[in-house]
Structure formats: structure tokens, C-alpha cells
Design a protein around this motif. Structure first.
Motif, PDB file in Angstrom:
ATOM      1  N   ALA A  40       0.887  -1.293   0.129  1.00  0.00           N
ATOM      2  CA  ALA A  40      -0.014  -0.096   0.109  1.00  0.00           C
ATOM      3  C   ALA A  40       0.843   1.242   0.094  1.00  0.00           C
ATOM      4  CB  ALA A  40      -0.829  -0.071   1.407  1.00  0.00           C
ATOM      5  N   LEU A  41       1.949   1.168   0.753  1.00  0.00           N
ATOM      6  CA  LEU A  41       2.821   2.346   0.670  1.00  0.00           C
ATOM      7  C   LEU A  41       3.331   2.698  -0.495  1.00  0.00           C
ATOM      8  CD1 LEU A  41       4.396   1.928   4.473  1.00  0.00           C
ATOM      9  CD2 LEU A  41       3.137   4.055   3.620  1.00  0.00           C
ATOM     10  N   VAL A  42       4.087   1.442  -1.012  1.00  0.00           N
ATOM     11  CA  VAL A  42       4.685   1.551  -2.329  1.00  0.00           C
ATOM     12  C   VAL A  42       3.778   2.315  -3.542  1.00  0.00           C
ATOM     13  CG1 VAL A  42       5.737   0.239  -4.370  1.00  0.00           C
ATOM     14  CG2 VAL A  42       6.390  -0.030  -1.942  1.00  0.00           C
ATOM     15  N   GLY A  43       2.450   1.484  -3.606  1.00  0.00           N
ATOM     16  CA  GLY A  43       1.508   2.203  -4.487  1.00  0.00           C
ATOM     17  C   GLY A  43       1.142   3.485  -4.135  1.00  0.00           C
ATOM     18  N   ALA A  44       0.957   4.024  -3.068  1.00  0.00           N
ATOM     19  CA  ALA A  44       0.610   5.483  -2.764  1.00  0.00           C
ATOM     20  C   ALA A  44       1.672   6.163  -3.070  1.00  0.00           C
ATOM     21  CB  ALA A  44       0.304   5.456  -1.303  1.00  0.00           C
ATOM     22  N   ILE A  87      16.527  11.899  -9.729  1.00  0.00           N
ATOM     23  CA  ILE A  87      16.926  11.732  -8.486  1.00  0.00           C
ATOM     24  C   ILE A  87      15.954  11.319  -7.871  1.00  0.00           C
ATOM     25  CG2 ILE A  87      17.780  13.283  -6.498  1.00  0.00           C
ATOM     26  CD1 ILE A  87      18.929  15.059  -8.307  1.00  0.00           C
ATOM     27  N   ALA A  88      14.634  11.773  -7.702  1.00  0.00           N
ATOM     28  CA  ALA A  88      13.524  11.163  -7.013  1.00  0.00           C
ATOM     29  C   ALA A  88      13.173   9.738  -7.239  1.00  0.00           C
ATOM     30  CB  ALA A  88      12.316  11.913  -7.417  1.00  0.00           C
ATOM     31  N   VAL A  89      13.453   9.333  -8.417  1.00  0.00           N
ATOM     32  CA  VAL A  89      13.319   7.932  -8.776  1.00  0.00           C
ATOM     33  C   VAL A  89      14.266   6.988  -8.242  1.00  0.00           C
ATOM     34  CG1 VAL A  89      13.491   6.287 -10.727  1.00  0.00           C
ATOM     35  CG2 VAL A  89      11.998   8.260 -11.192  1.00  0.00           C
ATOM     36  N   SER A 127      15.008   3.158  -3.727  1.00  0.00           N
ATOM     37  CA  SER A 127      15.717   2.564  -2.732  1.00  0.00           C
ATOM     38  C   SER A 127      14.684   2.319  -1.425  1.00  0.00           C
ATOM     39  CB  SER A 127      16.924   3.444  -2.133  1.00  0.00           C
ATOM     40  OG  SER A 127      16.382   4.832  -1.732  1.00  0.00           O
ATOM     41  N   GLN A 128      13.725   3.370  -1.323  1.00  0.00           N
ATOM     42  CA  GLN A 128      13.059   3.180  -0.277  1.00  0.00           C
ATOM     43  C   GLN A 128      11.826   2.055  -0.321  1.00  0.00           C
ATOM     44  OE1 GLN A 128      11.308   7.359  -0.574  1.00  0.00           O
ATOM     45  NE2 GLN A 128      11.501   7.643   1.515  1.00  0.00           N
ATOM     46  N   TRP A 129      11.483   1.803  -1.815  1.00  0.00           N
ATOM     47  CA  TRP A 129      10.617   0.774  -2.074  1.00  0.00           C
ATOM     48  C   TRP A 129      11.601  -0.719  -1.760  1.00  0.00           C
ATOM     49  CZ3 TRP A 129       8.536   2.628  -7.531  1.00  0.00           C
ATOM     50  CH2 TRP A 129       7.714   3.863  -7.217  1.00  0.00           C
ATOM     51  N   TRP A 130      12.721  -0.725  -1.885  1.00  0.00           N
ATOM     52  CA  TRP A 130      13.437  -1.916  -1.603  1.00  0.00           C
ATOM     53  C   TRP A 130      13.630  -2.056  -0.260  1.00  0.00           C
ATOM     54  CZ3 TRP A 130      14.689  -6.388  -3.837  1.00  0.00           C
ATOM     55  CH2 TRP A 130      16.005  -7.012  -2.962  1.00  0.00           C
TER      56      TRP A 130
END
Length: 287
Positions: free
Chosen positions: A49-53, A91-93, A98-101
Motif C-alpha cells: 500500500a505504501l509503495v502504491g501510494a 534523483i527522485a526515482v 531505494s525506499q521501496w526496496w
């Protein structure tokens, strides 16, 4: 909702699209994900859910900014906002990836079961048993695999030292068999066979201070194969057999018997008669 739609349509000033709707919202989401990671492990559903949002937010930020940048280009003719936005997006990508990983890793508990090495050890342990019998003596049955010497050592350390160990094995790793044999010799334990003791198991049997077998027992001998060990640098199968030849001679086994053992192909097995085993010094006691 109107605010979100106005950004998406590129109607906000460029500075607002970049600094407020871009950098500001992105930092807020970054903080929220860090907060979620601090509570790890988290459920897969929550992480998804966090990754999707976050992905939807990144899309909203990017579309709104570039529409606002296109409007600025039409007014001024400068491509600087567009190129600056592209750099910021790259940069944002990288940051969000890294956060999604990290979120994906956080769905795994800190103790996620045994490691690969631990799992292999558990699998090997399932191949044998060391059982303390009612009379205090031991029974070893199953394959002679990596780790069995340490297992027997732990059992002996718990005490008391048994008088006898009964063997029931088709063999296995000759190096581990030597380890078992050394422990048996060190503690002067008698060896006993009621069923079958073959291949590397016979080294363990011959290590006994006294060696006995039952009326239905069988001892199976053959020369070494050691396919895996032969890949080791400096390995010499004749030298390994010579080492165990000397060991068996030291335990009172006749030279003629040992020669017959190593004349038996590794693909075959020789089960000597009971009388010949006693005559050759392999068995030292009768039941």
C-alpha cells in the motif's frame, strides 16, 4: 481535491509545483516511510500500500510539474524548467526505488528461519540418530554425514561415557568416520553390530576396544571412491587407503584381510563370513 487537480493540470506557479508540491510532499512521504521502517517487520499488504501510494504521488508530482513547466516554456521560451525538472525526477526515482526496496526487505522478520548453512545441517541431522539406550550405551544408526563427529562428541560430553556403541549404517563420509573412530578409541568404547555396518562404518567398528557382532550381523567392505574429495588439490586416494590400512593393522586386523578389502571395487561390496572376520582380527569377541 481541487488543489490536487489544479496541480495535476499545471495551473500552479512553477515554484509552487516544484518546491511545495514536489520537494515538500516528497520529504513528507520520505519521513512517513522511515517511520514505517522503524516499526519493521511490517506486513506485505502495508508495504504494498505504501509503495502504491508513493508511486501514484510521484506520478501526480511529475505530471503537474511538467505541465506547469510547459506553460512557462510557452511564455518565456526557456527550456531550463524542463531540464531542471528532468534532473529532479531522475534523483527522485533513485530515492523512491531505494525506499521501496527497503520496504520490501522490512516485510521479512528479523528471524526468518534458519540460514542456508543451518538448513543444510538440519537436513544432515535427519540422516542419522545417536540414541542413548536404557542401559546407558549408545546406538548410532543412519548415514555418516558431515557434523556427525561433533554430534557424538556432544553426546559423550554429557556423560556418562558408554561402555558400548551399536552401529547400524551403510557408511558415508570417510573423513567423518575417522572422526568417530578417534572418539571411540579415545574413550575406549566397545563397538557392536546387530544388523549391517558397511563401507565407512567399518572404520568406526574397527576402532572399538572390543568388537562384537550378533548372529545376523553383516560387515561390508570395499575400496574407496571419494569422488568429491578427488577434486581437492593434492588429494591421493592411494595415500588415504594407506592411512586407513595402517589404522586397521594397528587395531589387530590381518594384512591379508586388508588387502582383500582394497581389492574389492568401490562399486561392489564384500561381506566376509563370520568365521573369517574372527580369524582376521576384525571381530574380537563373540556374543
Amino acid at each position: 481535491m481541487r488543489y490536487l487537480l489544479n496541480h495535476l493540470r499545471g495551473r500552479h506557479p512553477l515554484w509552487q509545483s516544484f518546491w511545495v508540491n514536489g520537494v515538500g510532499v516528497r520529504l513528507t512521504l520520505y519521513a512517513l516511510i522511515l517511520l514505517a521502517l522503524s516499526a519493521a517487520p511490517i506486513s506485505i499488504l502495508a508495504a504494498a500500500a505504501l509503495v502504491g501510494a508513493d508511486a501514484l504521488c510521484l506520478l501526480w508530482q511529475s505530471v503537474g510539474y511538467f505541465r506547469a513547466a510547459d506553460a512557462r516554456v510557452r511564455d518565456t521560451g526557456s527550456m531550463l524548467p524542463t531540464w531542471g525538472g528532468m534532473i529532479a525526477l531522475v534523483i527522485a526515482v533513485f530515492v523512491v526505488a531505494s525506499q521501496w526496496w527497503a520496504l520490501a526487505l522490512a516485510t521479512r522478520p528479523g528471524e526468518d528461519g534458519p540460514s542456508f548453512a543451518e538448513q543444510k545441517a538440519l537436513e544432515r541431522q535427519a540422516e542419522y540418530q545417536i540414541v542413548r539406550q536404557l542401559d546407558g550405551n549408545l546406538l548410532f544408526q543412519g548415514q555418516i554425514v558431515l557434523g556427525v563427529t561433533k554430534a557424538l562428541d556432544r553426546e559423550l560430553a554429557q556423560g556418562p561415557i558408554p561402555t558400548r556403541i551399536t552401529l547400524a549404517s551403510d557408511g558415508g563420509n570417510v573423513f567423518e568416520a575417522r572422526g568417530l573412530a578417534k572418539l571411540i578409541m579415545t574413550h575406549e568404547i566397545q563397538t557392536h553390530v546387530e544388523d549391517t555396518c558397511s563401507s565407512a562404518c567399518t572404520l568406526v567398528f574397527i576402532a572399538g576396544s572390543q568388537r562384537q557382532f550378533g548372529p545376523d550381523a553383516r560387515l561390508g567392505f570395499h575400496s574407496y571412491l571419494l569422488e568429491d574429495a578427488q577434486r581437492l588439490p593434492g588429494f591421493n586416494i592411494e595415500a588415504e587407503q594407506a592411512r586407513d590400512r595402517a589404522f586397521m593393522l594397528g587395531q589387530g586386523v590381518s594384512a591379508d584381510f586388508i588387502t582383500r578389502v582394497y581389492e574389492t571395487p568401490s562399486s561392489d561390496i564384500w561381506f566376509p563370513e563370520h568365521g573369517f572376520l574372527r580369524q582376521s582380527g576384525v571381530v574380537t569377541q563373540t556374543p
